[in-house]
Design a protein around this motif. Structure first.
Motif, short mmCIF file in Angstrom:
data_model
loop_
_atom_site.label_atom_id
_atom_site.label_comp_id
_atom_site.label_asym_id
_atom_site.label_seq_id
_atom_site.Cartn_x
_atom_site.Cartn_y
_atom_site.Cartn_z
N ARG A 1 -5.08 -8.35 2.94
CA ARG A 1 -6.23 -7.46 2.78
C ARG A 1 -6.06 -6.53 1.59
NH1 ARG A 1 -8.43 -5.45 8.67
NH2 ARG A 1 -8.40 -7.46 9.74
N LEU A 2 -4.85 -6.00 1.43
CA LEU A 2 -4.61 -5.06 0.33
C LEU A 2 -4.69 -5.75 -1.02
CD1 LEU A 2 -1.69 -2.89 1.77
CD2 LEU A 2 -4.10 -2.28 1.57
N PHE B 1 7.08 -4.83 -3.36
CA PHE B 1 6.89 -3.54 -2.70
C PHE B 1 6.78 -3.66 -1.18
CE2 PHE B 1 4.65 0.37 -1.53
CZ PHE B 1 5.41 1.31 -2.21
N GLN B 2 6.28 -4.77 -0.69
CA GLN B 2 6.14 -5.00 0.76
C GLN B 2 5.29 -3.90 1.42
OE1 GLN B 2 9.96 -5.62 2.68
NE2 GLN B 2 10.73 -6.88 1.01
N CYS B 3 4.13 -3.67 0.85
CA CYS B 3 3.26 -2.59 1.33
C CYS B 3 2.83 -2.82 2.78
CB CYS B 3 2.04 -2.49 0.42
SG CYS B 3 1.12 -0.95 0.58
N LEU C 1 -1.24 4.16 0.33
CA LEU C 1 0.13 3.94 -0.16
C LEU C 1 0.09 3.20 -1.49
CD1 LEU C 1 3.15 4.26 0.49
CD2 LEU C 1 3.05 2.06 1.67
N LEU C 2 -0.76 2.20 -1.59
CA LEU C 2 -0.89 1.45 -2.83
C LEU C 2 -1.48 2.31 -3.94
CD1 LEU C 2 -0.75 -1.22 -4.38
CD2 LEU C 2 -2.93 -1.86 -3.34
N ALA C 3 -2.55 3.07 -3.62
CA ALA C 3 -3.20 3.91 -4.62
C ALA C 3 -2.26 4.99 -5.16
CB ALA C 3 -4.44 4.56 -4.02
N GLU C 4 -1.49 5.60 -4.27
CA GLU C 4 -0.56 6.64 -4.71
C GLU C 4 0.50 6.06 -5.64
OE1 GLU C 4 0.68 8.19 -0.92
OE2 GLU C 4 -1.42 8.70 -0.46
N ASN C 5 0.92 4.83 -5.40
CA ASN C 5 1.90 4.20 -6.27
C ASN C 5 1.29 3.76 -7.59
OD1 ASN C 5 4.83 3.69 -5.09
ND2 ASN C 5 3.40 3.72 -3.37
#
Length: 352
Positions: free
Chosen positions: A53-54, A75-77, A101-105
Motif C-alpha cells: 500500500r505504501l 527501510f522495511q516501513c 513514517l515514510l513522509a518524515e523520512n
C-alpha cells in the motif's frame, strides 16, 4: 552554581570507528547490555500488505525517483509500523502511520541530510521546513493566495508526502488528535533546525544540550498517534497532564537513543562529523568512541528504566491511561526490534 553555556565553536569529534575492523565481528542482534522489552512478532503478511500500500501511494504521488526502490525495500516501513503498533485497529490505521513514517523520512533525506546527495542544504532548511509545516497546518488567507499555497504544496515529493499523509490521517483521527500531531511535527522541525545550525557553525554541544535537541528531533510524532492507530482517543485533559507528558517524553527519548546506537556506524561511515550521542560523549569526556558508546548505552538504560518505573503507577490511574501507556511501551519495544533486526540497514561496532 549553574554551568555557563558552551561557547566554544571548535568542533572536535573523534571521527568514525575503523569500519573495516569493527564490522567483522558483530553484524546483527541487540546491543549488548541494552535494556529493552521483547516486541510482539510482526505478521509478515500484514507487513507485506502495508509495504504494498505504501509503495503504491508513494509511486502514485511520485514521492521519490525509481533509483530509491532499494532504499524503500531496505527501510522495511511496513514491518516497522506492524512491530510498533501491535494493537492497531485495522490496516487503514497502520497504513496511515506508515505514510507519516515514510513522509518524515522523505523530508529528512531531501531537506536535511546533505551527505545523501539528494538536494539537502542547511542554508535553506528553515524556509523549506516552514513550508513543509504548512502542509500539515494549512495556510489561511484570501482565496487567490490559498489557491497558490495549495498549488505550492504539490511542488515536490516532501511537500506532497506531508500534505497527503495528513489528509489521510485527519480522516481517521479526531480534530484534537490531528492538532496534537501538527504540534509534535513543529517540535520535530525545531530539532532539525537546531541540529543544522550546530553543524553549520561547527558547534560542539555538551551532552545535555545534545539530548535536549534530540528530545525535539526524535520519534515523538510517531508515538503521539498510538491512540489513533489503536482506535480510541486519549482526551486532551489527560494527555496534557505533566506526568503523561513526562512518560511520553521518556519513551520518545529512549527510542531516539536506540536509533543513535544502532545507526552509529552507518552515520559515521557517510559523515565522520555526524552528531550522535556516542560522538558527543566522546568529545565531552575526552574518551575513546568505545568507552563513549558504552556510556551511551548506560544513559539509554537510565532513561528507559525511568519510563518503565514512572509509567506503571500512571497506567493504574485509569483504563485509558493504561491503554495509552501500553501503546507507548509497544512502540518502544517494536522500535528496538526493528533496529536490532534490520541488518541490511544497521550494523554494530565491535565493542564487546
Amino acid at each position: 552554581m549553574s554551568t555557563p553555556p558552551n561557547t566554544d565553536t571548535g568542533f572536535s569529534l573523534p571521527g568514525p570507528p575503523n569500519l573495516a575492523r569493527d564490522l567483522r565481528a558483530r553484524r546483527s542482534g541487540a546491543v549488548p547490555g541494552l535494556a529493552y522489552r521483547a516486541a510482539a512478532p510482526a505478521d509478515p503478511e500484514k507487513a507485506a500488505e502495508i509495504d504494498r500500500r505504501l509503495e503504491a501511494w508513494a509511486r502514485g504521488l511520485d514521492l521519490f525517483p525509481a533509483q530509491w526502490s532499494g532504499d524503500f525495500a531496505e527501510f522495511q516501513c511496513g514491518r516497522a509500523v506492524v512491530l510498533q503498533h501491535p494493537g492497531a485497529l485495522d490496516l487503514e490505521r497502520l497504513t496511515a502511520a506508515g505514510k507519516f513514517l515514510l513522509a518524515e523520512n522523505v523530508v529528512d533525506s531531501c531537506y536535511c541530510e546533505e551527505d545523501e546527495g539528494r538536494g539537502a542544504s542547511r542554508s535553506i532548511l528553515g524556509g523549506r521546513l516552514i513550508l513543509a509545516q504548512s502542509a500539515l497546518d494549512p495556510y489561511h488567507g484570501t482565496p487567490a493566495l490559498e489557491a497558490e499555497w495549495l498549488e505550492g504544496m504539490q511542488a515536490d515529493g516532501p511537500l506532497r508526502s506531508y500534505y497527503w499523509a495528513m489528509k489521510d490521517y485527519a480522516a481517521l483521527a479526531t480534530p484534537s488528535q490531528a492538532d496534537r500531531f501538527v504540534h509534535d511535527m513543529a517540535r520535530l522541525h525545531l530539532g532539525y533546525l537546531a541540529e543544522a545550525s550546530w553543524s553549520q557553525s561547527r558547534y560542539a554541544p555538551q551532552v545535555w544540550e545534545y539530548l535536549v535537541m534530540r528530545q525535539f528531533n526524535n520519534f515523538r510524532p510517531c508515538l503521539s498517534i498510538v491512540d489513533t492507530v489503536d482506535g480510541y482517543e486519549l482526551p486532551e485533559a489527560l494527555y496534557a497532564r505533566p506526568e503523561v507528558q513526562r512518560v511520553t517524553a521518556l519513551a520518545c527519548n529512549a527510542t531516539t537513543i536506540v536509533n543513535d546506537l544502532y545507526s552509529f556506524t552507518k552515520e559515521l561511515a557517510s559523515d565522520p562529523t555526524h552528531l550522535n550521542l556516542p560522538q558527543v560523549v566522546a568529545a565531552n569526556d575526552k574518551r575513546g568512541l568505545k568507552a563513549a558508546y558504552l556510556k551511551s548505552v548506560e544513559i539509554h538504560n537510565q532513561v528507559f528504566e525511568a519510563f518503565e518505573t514512572e509509567s506503571a503507577p500512571l497506567a493504574a490511574l485509569s483504563p485509558l491511561l493504561e491503554r495509552y501507556v501500553r501503546g507507548l511501551a509497544d512502540w518502544v519495544a517494536g522500535n528496538h526490534e526493528w533496529h536490532s533486526t534490520n541488518t541490511d540497514r544497521y550494523q554494530l561496532p565491535n565493542y564487546w
